[in-house]
Scaffold this motif. Structure first.
Motif, PDB file in Angstrom:
ATOM      1  N   ILE A  53       0.862  -1.179   0.000  1.00 17.27           N
ATOM      2  CA  ILE A  53       0.000   0.000   0.000  1.00 17.27           C
ATOM      3  C   ILE A  53       0.897   1.227   0.000  1.00 17.27           C
ATOM      4  O   ILE A  53       1.709   1.400   0.919  1.00 17.27           O
ATOM      5  N   VAL A  54       0.771   2.061  -1.000  1.00 14.57           N
ATOM      6  CA  VAL A  54       1.506   3.320  -1.044  1.00 14.57           C
ATOM      7  C   VAL A  54       0.594   4.384  -0.438  1.00 14.57           C
ATOM      8  O   VAL A  54      -0.357   4.837  -1.067  1.00 14.57           O
ATOM      9  N   ALA A  55       0.859   4.745   0.813  1.00 13.25           N
ATOM     10  CA  ALA A  55      -0.062   5.582   1.575  1.00 13.25           C
ATOM     11  C   ALA A  55       0.034   7.065   1.239  1.00 13.25           C
ATOM     12  O   ALA A  55      -0.899   7.821   1.511  1.00 13.25           O
ATOM     13  N   ARG A  56       1.178   7.510   0.724  1.00 16.56           N
ATOM     14  CA  ARG A  56       1.377   8.924   0.366  1.00 16.56           C
ATOM     15  C   ARG A  56       1.050   9.853   1.543  1.00 16.56           C
ATOM     16  O   ARG A  56       0.398  10.872   1.387  1.00 16.56           O
ATOM     17  N   GLY A  57       1.471   9.449   2.713  1.00 19.57           N
ATOM     18  CA  GLY A  57       1.265  10.272   3.893  1.00 19.57           C
ATOM     19  C   GLY A  57      -0.081  10.108   4.566  1.00 19.57           C
ATOM     20  O   GLY A  57      -0.368  10.769   5.577  1.00 19.57           O
ATOM     21  N   GLY A  58      -0.930   9.220   4.039  1.00 22.19           N
ATOM     22  CA  GLY A  58      -2.244   8.999   4.641  1.00 22.19           C
ATOM     23  C   GLY A  58      -2.147   8.441   6.053  1.00 22.19           C
ATOM     24  O   GLY A  58      -1.184   7.770   6.413  1.00 22.19           O
TER      25      GLY A  58
END
Length: 430
Positions: A53-58
């Protein structure tokens, strides 16, 4: 230190979450064998993962808990018109009769189908534990309970459904309900429910309460009860509930839903009763959607005062697209935002935001009677990844993707795109 810098460290995992925000810092999560093997900045670097999962800061958050719902009734509103039942009703007796007519048509398979839809929606919203009441009475018998239990077994990989045996029609005015509730508890219901205010007299209401406690002691289960349901000053059963909780030594094992009548108490009476509720360690679950146009008005109790007294206050969905409520999407963040306005919660130093978050995580888990685990290395890999990077943005009805992880697997997700409004191009002079 990355895996490449430490040759003895494992270089593969079932799941890696890359670049999520936890407690104000950006971290990776490495999951192996259903547990968090590593948690920290760069922990997933050079780790080959079966899923990533690439959360991108989530935000990374413990999974949500839904502390009050009715899976047997959920999504049944679509059945009302085909059955020829009135589409709009405004008085309580007529609504109750329409519910009886509706659930008289329920079958075990039909309930299981709707309850399964309900559970899959809950999982997609990031909910890992649901407390669900199943009606048990002379109208539906054990049909609704058995359908809900079937749905529970089919969806154990998605979430945990904790089922309450709920005598909707009473225990005194519906005398066959006691044995039916006992049968449900013997068959695996997790808690005993009740609605004592629905009985015809105060004496019958007290008898109903006493029968609920007798069933709880007989089967060694907790209590999940709807009490003082409406903003009706004649509904005064919260105090007897607290007194019986103390007398039976059931502190911390009782959850009281709605408790709307507490709004109508004189302040001195309210303070006295709230103190007893706190002493009995009764959790209070409030449904913010009770502010809607339902009749009679059900209210949101005195949630802020209960919290100030140290009472565990949680928020739940209650009804969902059924006889009582036409709307709802099971998103805990929607409920938390409504609660922030309705209770109200203070926004000083973000205290209100943190409290709103606890209402759907830690407090909700406590109300259901299940553990609430903070995210840590070695702990269970049960969590949610959001698109929003802050809790405030999440409570602003964040529309982006959401991933639900249970036992180290992504069991459900939402698909969406974060809304943005690009700044207009500057006007250039010729």
């Amino acid at each position: 230190m990355t895996a490449s810098e430490n040759p003895t460290a494992p270089t593969s995992a079932e799941l890696v979450v890359e670049g999520a925000t936890l407690d104000g810092r950006v971290v990776d999560v490495v999951v192996r064998e259903g547990r968090i093997a590593a948690l920290g900045p760069g922990a997933g670097t050079d780790i080959a993962a079966m899923e990533r999962i690439v959360a991108r800061g989530g935000l990374l958050t413990p999974a949500f808990t839904e502390p009050h719902s009715h899976p047997d009734k959920a999504l049944s509103r679509r059945l009302i018109a085909p059955l020829g039942l009135p589409a709009r009703l405004t008085d309580r007796p007529a609504l109750m009769q329409r519910q009886r007519d509706l659930k008289a048509t329920f079958t075990r398979d039909e309930v299981a189908g709707r309850a399964g839809d309900f559970l899959r929606l809950a999982a997609a919203q990031g909910i890992a534990t649901v407390a669900g009441q199943a009606d048990i009475d002379s109208v539906t018998g054990l049909t609704s309970f058995e359908g809900v239990m079937d749905a529970r077994e089919k969806h154990l990989d998605l979430l945990d459904l904790r089922v309450t045996a709920f005598p909707q029609e009473g225990l005194v005015q519906d005398p066959g309900a006691y044995d039916l509730v006992a049968a449900a508890l013997a068959s695996g219901a997790h808690r005993v429910g009740g609605w004592p205010n629905n009985e015809r007299s105060y004496e019958d209401q007290i008898s109903h309460l006493d029968q609920v406690f007798a069933l709880a002691e007989r089967f060694g289960v907790g209590i999940d009860i709807n009490i003082d349901y409406f903003t009706d000053p004649t509904e005064r059963l919260l105090e007897p509930l607290a007194e019986r909780t103390l007398a039976h030594g059931m502190q911390g094992l009782v959850n009281a839903n709605h408790v709307g009548a507490l709004e109508t108490y004189p302040d001195d009476d309210a303070r006295r009763v709230i103190a007893k509720v706190a002493e009995a360690r009764i959790a209070v679950t409030v449904c913010p959607t009770n502010l809607s146009g339902s009749y009679p008005y059900r209210g949101v109790s005195r949630a802020a005062e209960l919290l100030a007294a140290g009472v565990t206050v949680a928020i739940g969905t209650g009804n969902l697209q059924d006889n009582w409520e036409p709307f709802g999407n099971l998103d805990p963040l929607d409920l938390a935002r409504l609660a922030w306005h309705a209770f109200p919660l203070s926004d000083e130093d973000d205290k209100g935001i943190e409290t709103a978050w606890r209402l759907i995580t830690e407090h909700a888990a406590r109300a259901v009677g299940v553990p609430h685990d903070e995210l840590r290395t070695g702990g269970p890999a049960d969590f949610v990844v959001l698109a929003a990077t802050t809790k405030t943005d999440a409570l602003r009805n964040e529309p982006g993707p959401r991933w639900s992880v249970r036992g180290g697997r992504v069991v459900a997700s939402r698909v969406g795109t974060m809304w943005t409004a690009p700044a207009p191009e500057p006007v250039r002079s010729s």
